[in-house]
Design a protein around this motif. Structure first.
Motif, PDB file in Angstrom:
ATOM      1  N   ARG A 262      79.922 -41.573 -42.264  1.00 48.33           N
ATOM      2  CA  ARG A 262      79.465 -41.376 -40.882  1.00 48.33           C
ATOM      3  C   ARG A 262      78.977 -39.940 -40.681  1.00 48.33           C
ATOM      4  NH1 ARG A 262      80.561 -45.473 -37.405  1.00 48.33           N
ATOM      5  NH2 ARG A 262      82.294 -46.896 -37.891  1.00 48.33           N
ATOM      6  N   ASP A 272      71.674 -43.164 -35.813  1.00 50.78           N
ATOM      7  CA  ASP A 272      71.158 -44.076 -34.791  1.00 50.78           C
ATOM      8  C   ASP A 272      70.237 -45.145 -35.358  1.00 50.78           C
ATOM      9  OD1 ASP A 272      72.516 -42.750 -32.758  1.00 50.78           O
ATOM     10  OD2 ASP A 272      70.895 -41.296 -32.478  1.00 50.78           O
ATOM     11  N   ASP A 273      70.000 -45.094 -36.656  1.00 49.58           N
ATOM     12  CA  ASP A 273      69.203 -46.136 -37.296  1.00 49.58           C
ATOM     13  C   ASP A 273      69.960 -47.459 -37.172  1.00 49.58           C
ATOM     14  OD1 ASP A 273      68.629 -47.919 -39.775  1.00 49.58           O
ATOM     15  OD2 ASP A 273      66.931 -46.528 -39.755  1.00 49.58           O
ATOM     16  N   ALA A 274      69.291 -48.492 -36.675  1.00 50.68           N
ATOM     17  CA  ALA A 274      69.961 -49.770 -36.393  1.00 50.68           C
ATOM     18  C   ALA A 274      70.598 -50.371 -37.642  1.00 50.68           C
ATOM     19  CB  ALA A 274      68.970 -50.755 -35.774  1.00 50.68           C
ATOM     20  N   ARG A 275      69.899 -50.263 -38.777  1.00 53.26           N
ATOM     21  CA  ARG A 275      70.441 -50.855 -40.009  1.00 53.26           C
ATOM     22  C   ARG A 275      71.671 -50.093 -40.492  1.00 53.26           C
ATOM     23  NH1 ARG A 275      64.896 -50.565 -43.191  1.00 53.26           N
ATOM     24  NH2 ARG A 275      65.001 -48.586 -42.050  1.00 53.26           N
ATOM     25  N   ALA A 277      73.675 -48.267 -38.555  1.00 56.57           N
ATOM     26  CA  ALA A 277      74.733 -48.506 -37.570  1.00 56.57           C
ATOM     27  C   ALA A 277      75.378 -49.870 -37.776  1.00 56.57           C
ATOM     28  CB  ALA A 277      74.166 -48.391 -36.160  1.00 56.57           C
ATOM     29  N   GLU A 278      74.556 -50.871 -38.089  1.00 61.36           N
ATOM     30  CA  GLU A 278      75.093 -52.225 -38.304  1.00 61.36           C
ATOM     31  C   GLU A 278      76.017 -52.255 -39.521  1.00 61.36           C
ATOM     32  OE1 GLU A 278      75.562 -56.132 -39.982  1.00 61.36           O
ATOM     33  OE2 GLU A 278      74.318 -54.565 -40.898  1.00 61.36           O
ATOM     34  N   ARG A 279      75.634 -51.582 -40.600  1.00 56.53           N
ATOM     35  CA  ARG A 279      76.456 -51.589 -41.811  1.00 56.53           C
ATOM     36  C   ARG A 279      77.749 -50.806 -41.598  1.00 56.53           C
ATOM     37  NH1 ARG A 279      72.469 -50.314 -46.798  1.00 56.53           N
ATOM     38  NH2 ARG A 279      74.410 -50.570 -47.994  1.00 56.53           N
ATOM     39  N   THR A 281      79.293 -50.446 -38.759  1.00 59.36           N
ATOM     40  CA  THR A 281      80.138 -51.259 -37.866  1.00 59.36           C
ATOM     41  C   THR A 281      80.767 -52.416 -38.624  1.00 59.36           C
ATOM     42  OG1 THR A 281      78.758 -50.685 -35.971  1.00 59.36           O
ATOM     43  CG2 THR A 281      80.176 -52.619 -35.747  1.00 59.36           C
ATOM     44  N   ARG A 282      79.986 -53.052 -39.477  1.00 60.48           N
ATOM     45  CA  ARG A 282      80.522 -54.173 -40.261  1.00 60.48           C
ATOM     46  C   ARG A 282      81.659 -53.702 -41.154  1.00 60.48           C
ATOM     47  NH1 ARG A 282      78.821 -59.145 -41.484  1.00 60.48           N
ATOM     48  NH2 ARG A 282      76.840 -58.770 -40.409  1.00 60.48           N
TER      49      ARG A 282
END
Length: 391
Positions: A262, A272-275, A277-279, A281-282
């Motif tokens: 992080r 802030d890149d969506a991809r 951030a998604e990884r 969070t997962r």
């Protein structure tokens, strides 16, 4: 079943955190943080720090000379340990050979071997895997033929971590070829300075040489170095593997690595890149589930239940999460991590981008995680047969 930590538990956790934080050398922490290679001196000097509080033998009962921590205290110790950039513990002596010796060894063996392990004087390795017997240990071919007061050992072990550093090996050998494979295996303690032992390093995909081949050519091992009864080594090996898998989740260590990634993402302007951030969070969700699984099995253990085959779940998910974190770090740094520097990895040369420089070597090295300690495929078979009663 819910795990509740008492005020005494919390005080112990704070005590561990303070001691480790105050005594962890900054240079050693930096090497761990940036995935540089550690030397034998790095490990042993750090283990001396732990041994000063008798925390090198953190899982040992007082009857074996350990600190006699409760199961909860041991969990809290490992959680605090993993949260800092401490070296991964050298488990072969303290968490593997030691528990087998103080559980199944005789009084003479306990007096002879346990002090050297507990006080960090002897370095151990594990002689299990062979070219044709990795996850299927019952297929091992190394033989030990009894000749009076000695066994004559012949054969080969492979993927033997730190055999090039080791003073001793605990080893599975065939002492009877006529019975069912599991019944013909014995558990020997072998002095690595014995005549007839040859150790050859194996250079791995990340350029390291922590793995070794070990060849035995008419190596004489005293019968007094056999743990327990002849032919009962499979029982002791299963006991050891349950201990190993219960400690292989690495949840605290993975949480620290997740926080490092992080921070890297923030520094690179990619948080802030969506991809990304998604990884992140997962992985956070998967890590929370793993921690919950740890606490569930801890609560059961405190309640008097043996984790048994369910410990395989910790090994499977813990190693998969660790690998996913190493993949994310590589993807985050992209082409910056493709520069390979042996000098950086050996800590003899600095780097302006150390997080990236150590990323690819760690990614490559951690391909082993889902294989060692019994491959994850084998762990799933254990769960299918012993928990789900399938097949």
């Amino acid at each position: 079943m819910t795990m509740i930590f008492t005020d005494d538990d919390k005080a112990f956790s704070a005590e561990v955190r303070t001691y480790l934080s105050d005594n962890l050398p900054a240079e050693l922490a930096r090497k761990v943080r940036y995935n540089q290679r550690l030397t034998r001196d790095d490990y042993t000097s750090w283990q001396d720090v732990l041994a000063a509080r008798n925390w090198h033998a953190v899982g040992w009962p007082a009857s074996a000379g350990g600190p006699g921590l409760t199961q909860t205290q041991r969990y809290l110790f490992e959680r605090e340990y993993g949260a800092l950039s401490c070296p991964h513990p050298c488990q072969f002596g303290i968490a593997m050979a030691g528990p087998v010796i103080f559980t199944f060894g005789n009084d003479e063996q306990k007096a002879r071997f346990l002090p050297g392990i507990r006080e960090n004087k002897d370095f151990w390795c594990q002689g299990y895997s062979e070219p044709g017997a990795g996850s299927d240990l019952a297929a091992l071919k190394t033989t030990a033929v009894r000749e009076g007061d000695h066994y004559r050992v012949n054969g080969q072990k492979i993927w033997t971590t730190w055999a090039n550093w080791a003073d001793w090996m605990f080893c599975l050998v065939k002492t009877d070829l006529e019975v069912k494979p599991q019944r013909g295996i014995s558990f020997l303690l072998i002095d690595m300075r014995s005549p007839g032992i040859t150790v050859r390093p194996i250079k791995t995909i990340d350029g390291d040489e922590e793995f070794n081949e070990v060849f035995f050519n008419d190596v004489l091992v005293p019968v007094e170095n056999r743990i327990g009864e002849e032919g009962q080594g499979w029982t002791y090996a299963k006991f050891l593997l349950e201990f190993e898998r219960f400690s292989m989740s690495g949840a605290a260590r993975s949480r620290r690595v997740l926080s490092e990634i992080r921070a890297d993402a923030e520094a690179l302007g990619k948080a802030d890149d969506a991809r990304v951030a998604e990884r992140l969070t997962r992985l956070e969700i998967e890590l929370l589930a793993l921690e919950h699984m740890e606490l569930h099995l801890l609560a059961r253990s405190v309640g008097g239940e043996n984790p048994g085959p369910e410990a395989s779940k910790l090994k499977i998910r813990g190693t998969e999460i660790a690998q996913a974190l190493s993949r994310l770090r590589v993807d985050l740094h992209a082409e910056d991590c493709l520069v390979h520097s042996e000098a950086f990895l050996d800590a003899s040369e600095p780097s302006d981008n150390p997080s990236a420089m150590g990323a690819i070597a760690t990614y490559l090295n951690q391909r082993k995680l889902t294989i060692w300690g019994g491959s994850n495929e084998v762990q799933r078979m254990i769960l299918a047969k012993q928990i789900l009663e399938l097949g």
